[in-house]
Enzyme design. Structure first.
Site, mmCIF file in Angstrom:
data_model
loop_
_atom_site.group_PDB
_atom_site.id
_atom_site.type_symbol
_atom_site.label_atom_id
_atom_site.label_comp_id
_atom_site.label_asym_id
_atom_site.label_seq_id
_atom_site.Cartn_x
_atom_site.Cartn_y
_atom_site.Cartn_z
ATOM 1 N N ARG A 157 29.992 106.546 34.046
ATOM 2 C CA ARG A 157 31.037 106.771 33.058
ATOM 3 C C ARG A 157 31.250 105.538 32.184
ATOM 4 O O ARG A 157 31.618 105.644 31.019
ATOM 5 C CB ARG A 157 32.347 107.135 33.767
ATOM 6 C CG ARG A 157 33.479 107.499 32.823
ATOM 7 C CD ARG A 157 34.788 107.613 33.568
ATOM 8 N NE ARG A 157 34.883 108.869 34.276
ATOM 9 C CZ ARG A 157 35.327 108.984 35.526
ATOM 10 N NH1 ARG A 157 35.672 107.907 36.198
ATOM 11 N NH2 ARG A 157 35.412 110.155 36.108
ATOM 12 N N LEU B 244 28.667 107.400 28.141
ATOM 13 C CA LEU B 244 29.519 107.940 27.092
ATOM 14 C C LEU B 244 30.041 106.853 26.147
ATOM 15 O O LEU B 244 30.038 107.042 24.923
ATOM 16 C CB LEU B 244 30.661 108.741 27.714
ATOM 17 C CG LEU B 244 30.183 109.991 28.457
ATOM 18 C CD1 LEU B 244 31.313 110.630 29.229
ATOM 19 C CD2 LEU B 244 29.588 110.992 27.482
ATOM 20 N N VAL C 182 33.680 115.715 28.540
ATOM 21 C CA VAL C 182 32.839 115.659 29.742
ATOM 22 C C VAL C 182 33.184 114.450 30.611
ATOM 23 O O VAL C 182 33.818 113.493 30.175
ATOM 24 C CB VAL C 182 31.349 115.641 29.372
ATOM 25 C CG1 VAL C 182 30.989 116.884 28.585
ATOM 26 C CG2 VAL C 182 30.986 114.402 28.576
ATOM 27 N N GLU C 183 32.720 114.487 31.859
ATOM 28 C CA GLU C 183 32.911 113.429 32.863
ATOM 29 C C GLU C 183 34.373 113.012 32.983
ATOM 30 O O GLU C 183 34.725 111.850 32.999
ATOM 31 C CB GLU C 183 32.020 112.215 32.554
ATOM 32 C CG GLU C 183 30.550 112.495 32.821
ATOM 33 C CD GLU C 183 29.715 111.228 32.909
ATOM 34 O OE1 GLU C 183 30.259 110.173 33.275
ATOM 35 O OE2 GLU C 183 28.516 111.304 32.635
ATOM 36 N N GLY C 184 35.235 114.009 33.083
ATOM 37 C CA GLY C 184 36.672 113.769 33.166
ATOM 38 C C GLY C 184 37.285 113.846 31.788
ATOM 39 O O GLY C 184 37.211 112.904 31.014
#
Length: 825
Positions: A379, A383, A501-503
């Site tokens: 993360r 991103l 995405v990813e939280g």
């Protein structure tokens, strides 16, 4: 009167000791000395001895004699805490243990030790990493036709797929002994930023195998047999990985995965085989449609106790080959016209051998720990890097376009409305670049930055969306007409993807940043929680005594520091930096103390209810985030040798951060449910009210000027992006043309003056230039200069148009090949 004077002196001493965080024993000795000194000075020895006796008997001895202190204070508090504090679940404990605390811990402590940040080495690329950026990465960018990818193929062309596999783009995190590149996180970030500057589809596909996925999980937890088999195949592209976590009923709440696997035995090829029968329904899985190796998260059960006594083993991770019978794979989602390979995975009663578990059978049930330990690293790189790449590209493109595009005889960059947008682009880009760099540097230092990576992911993607929005506004119609010459449209369409995405950012901001930071970064809370959980009462009392009194001193110190730094507007005190930035460090000291005070107040007064006060938690998270962002910007400024030309960018981004911090603090106080507490805290945090203001128009003008002209600051902002002026890169051509555009502006002004004077009779632009040259308004050389400039800039002004047939879908919706599937659980 002597008693009043003594009390005032003791209070002043106490505030000084609290401000500088003096040890309790030193505080006590200094207090005794002050009482004696005042008594002697005022000749009030009789009263002095009485006050001294009271202080020693009621305060000094109970607080400094630890065995007595534990009996009087720690024992009853331990009893109270055991009754009111919820027990930490195994899942929560895993999340708390999985990660490290970096400089964000200093910011949360109210008194940052800046030397810890500023002495960290400057992140740099190795010779090999720079060669990869200048060679294979540059070559890959030159192969990209983003219109072909996004409109015609909805995929990368075969030659690009082959190139990224062959040249190791999927192997940046894999060690060289397995055939990988073994790049630093900083190099990993630099590659993704460069790819993102030319194609969001390409950078997304390269990011995933180097983030949370089979390679990362195998490196950390895989058996030697699994590593030796899979990692070389992943490194050279024989295997394409994906990782399946999210499903229709488990997104941000990953612990509630409904997908399950039942341990059982089944006959395979004539032999009884121990394995797992899997049922799962996953979606949003990047690379799934083309993946040959699927990482799968599921909850594992052992009802027949084939592995042990425990039936519910917990979340478990497995690697499943694509050819596994019963695996439904290949269909695609279509995420906002950014056609990176993304799709669903499904299976019912899919049998796989037990050795498909990552790490082997003994790792059954450890999946949650494996995920949270790896997720923070991925993360913090993928991103933020992709967001930073398109932000830097937006700086290059919008800064140049705003000088090329003319309205009312002026470059649009000269209009104050456009200037305002350009200032935001420059300021947010400066913050984003520094934040992504800080995240990569933390990973390279060996950290597992759970809180810092959440800050980085949330704010780089949010700021990136703001930058691309302003870039679209400046470009106007040029930005909204899609086609081969449009370099912004797809990025605008895709901006919500990394935010989701990813939280999802809305969850990351309101739950994760402060929710995790309050426990991970606070110097005492986690120690208090562990003390309460300690089964040995004697050890528990000793640990709680130390943590409790440390916490009390910490809270008092932050109250004093917050008030004093507010009263003095943080004008005084020791701070690092140069004459220009020293004031910035002092402001951060002030707001660090304010955050620590408000965090302690919220947790102490609201207790467990704070978990449900998500708006308060989000605002406290914003304060921590912007303290971290401002620190990252100052670190970058120091690393780059304190470049004077970048000061307007730093100042704009810093003042914007301080404004946001102030408003977040004010939002917490105004909405704090216990009003008397809010009034007291407001006095401590804002003794003279809110004094921070957003960046000024004058500062914004300087920022806009920097990003719209060739200079060292603009060069630093776009460094490492794909700006080669090739046929596939309109931004690169526009960037290369910028010096020529600026050089021609004085000539354009002379020409326009002649046109306005009505000495030019022609209507066609080129005929007007010829007439102006004949009239002597401009020279022949200047005429040729303006003619050439009009011709070469036309492509950046014009937009694409199509024959209607070109825009018809190749496959009509409803045909067998495109029929939408409806899956009902």
């Amino acid at each position: 009167m002597s008693i009043i004077i003594t009390l005032i002196c003791v209070a002043i001493l106490g505030m000084a000791c609290a401000f500088f965080r003096a040890r309790l024993w030193l505080w006590t000795l200094l207090t005794i000395a002050v009482i004696l000194a005042v008594g002697f000075g005022l000749h009030s020895l009789d009263r002095m001895w009485v006050m001294l006796g009271i202080f020693v008997l009621l305060i000094a001895i109970p607080l400094n004699v630890q065995p007595l202190r534990r009996v009087l204070f720690a024992a009853p508090m331990l009893k109270l805490f055991k009754r009111v504090l919820p027990r930490i679940s195994e899942t929560e404990q895993v999340a708390l243990d999985a990660g490290t605390v970096g400089f964000e811990g200093e910011l949360f402590a109210g008194k940052p030790d800046w030397s810890k940040l500023l002495t960290e080495p400057k992140p740099q690329l190795s010779v090999e990493e720079q060669a990869f950026l200048d060679g294979p990465c540059e070559e890959l960018c030159a192969m990209v036709d983003d219109w072909q990818i996004t409109h015609e193929l909805a995929d990368l062309p075969p030659e690009i797929w082959d190139y990224i596999k062959r040249r190791g783009f999927f192997a940046m995190i894999i060690p060289k002994r397995y055939g990988g590149l073994e790049f630093s996180a900083f190099a990993h970030s630099a590659v993704l930023q460069k790819l993102s500057s030319i194609s969001a589809t390409l950078s997304s596909l390269v990011a995933v195998p180097n983030s949370l996925g089979p390679a990362e999980l195998l490196l950390r937890y895989g058996s030697e047999e699994q590593k030796n088999h899979y990692l070389p195949r992943l490194a050279d592209g024989r295997e394409i990985p994906c990782f399946a976590l999210t499903g229709p009923y488990a997104g941000s709440d990953a612990t509630s995965i409904p997908d399950y696997g039942i341990v059982c035995k089944q006959t395979v090829d004539g032999q009884e085989t121990l394995g797992i029968k899997l049922t799962f329904d996953k979606r949003y899985i990047t690379l799934a449609p083309v993946a040959t190796l699927v990482g799968l998260a599921f909850r594992m059960y052992d009802p027949e106790h084939l592995l042990g006594d425990k039936e519910d083993l917990g979340i478990t991770l497995a690697l499943i080959p694509r050819e596994t019978q019963g695996l439904e794979i290949g269909r695609r989602h279509f995420p906002l016209n950014i056609p990176f390979q993304n799709g669903p995975l499904r299976g019912k009663d899919v049998f796989v051998p037990i050795d498909t578990l990552i790490g082997g059978p003994h790792m059954a049930g450890h999946g949650w720990r494996m995920l949270v330990e790896c997720l923070s690293v991925g993360r913090g790189i993928s991103l933020p890097s992709n967001a930073t790449g398109f932000v830097r590209m937006a700086v290059a493109a919008t800064g140049a376009y705003a000088r090329i595009r003319k309205q009312f005889g002026l470059a649009v960059a000269r209009f104050e409305g456009v200037e305002e947008a350009l200032a935001r682009i420059g300021g947010y880009a400066y913050a984003t670049i520094a934040l992504a760099r800080a995240s990569a540097a933390a990973v390279d230092r060996g950290e597992k930055p759970a809180v810092a990576s959440a800050i980085s992911k949330c704010h780089t993607t949010d700021l990136g969306r703001e930058v691309i929005k302003d870039a679209m506004d400046v470009h106007g119609g040029k930005g909204i007409q899609l086609g081969p010459s449009n370099y912004l449209g797809r990025m605008w369409q895709g901006a919500p993807i990394p935010i989701t995405v990813e939280g999802a950012n809305i969850m990351t901001r309101s739950l994760m940043i402060f929710g995790q930071g309050a426990i991970r970064c606070h110097p005492w809370i986690l120690k208090e929680m562990h003390a309460v959980q300690e089964p040995d009462r004697k050890q528990a009392l000793r640990a709680l005594d130390e943590a409790l009194f440390g916490h009390l001193g910490f809270g008092l110190s932050n109250a004093v520091r917050s008030f004093w730094l507010g009263v003095t507007f943080a004008k005084f005190g020791k701070a690092p930096g140069d004459a220009y930035t020293r004031r910035y460090y002092r402001k951060l000291n002030r707001y660090s103390a304010a955050l620590a005070l408000l965090a302690d107040t919220a947790m102490g007064v609201l207790g467990g209810k704070l978990k449900f006060k998500e708006k308060i938690s989000a605002r406290l998270g914003d304060v921590l985030s912007y303290l971290y962002i401002a620190s990252a910007m100052l670190k970058r400024y120091e690393d780059e040798g304190r470049p004077e030309i970048e000061r307007p960018l730093l100042a704009w981004a810093f003042h914007d951060s301080m404004w946001r911090i102030q408003m977040a603090l004010d939002g917490v106080i105004r909405n704090f449910p216990v009003r008397p507490v809010a009034w007291v805290v407001h006095t401590l945090v804002f003794p003279f009210g809110r004094r921070e203001v957003p960046p000024s128009d004058r500062l914004g003008r300087r920022v806009a000027a920097l990003i719209t002209a060739p200079n060292a600051a603009r060069a630093a902002m776009v460094k490492g992006m794909y700006l080669t002026p090739n046929a596939n890169n309109p931004v690169g051509r526009m960037h290369a043309l910028l010096p020529e555009v600026i050089a021609a502006e004085p000539v354009e002004r002379k020409f326009l003056k002649a046109v306005k004077a009505n000495t030019i009779q022609s209507h066609d632009y080129f005929e007007q230039l010829a007439e102006a040259a004949r009239e002597g308004a401009i020279s022949e050389t200047e005429r040729a200069q303006l003619e050439r400039l009009r011709r070469v800039t036309a492509e950046f002004i014009n937009v694409d148009d199509f024959d209607p047939e070109e825009l018809r879908a190749a496959v009509v919706h409803g045909n067998a090949d495109s029929k939408r599937s409806l899956h009902v659980a």
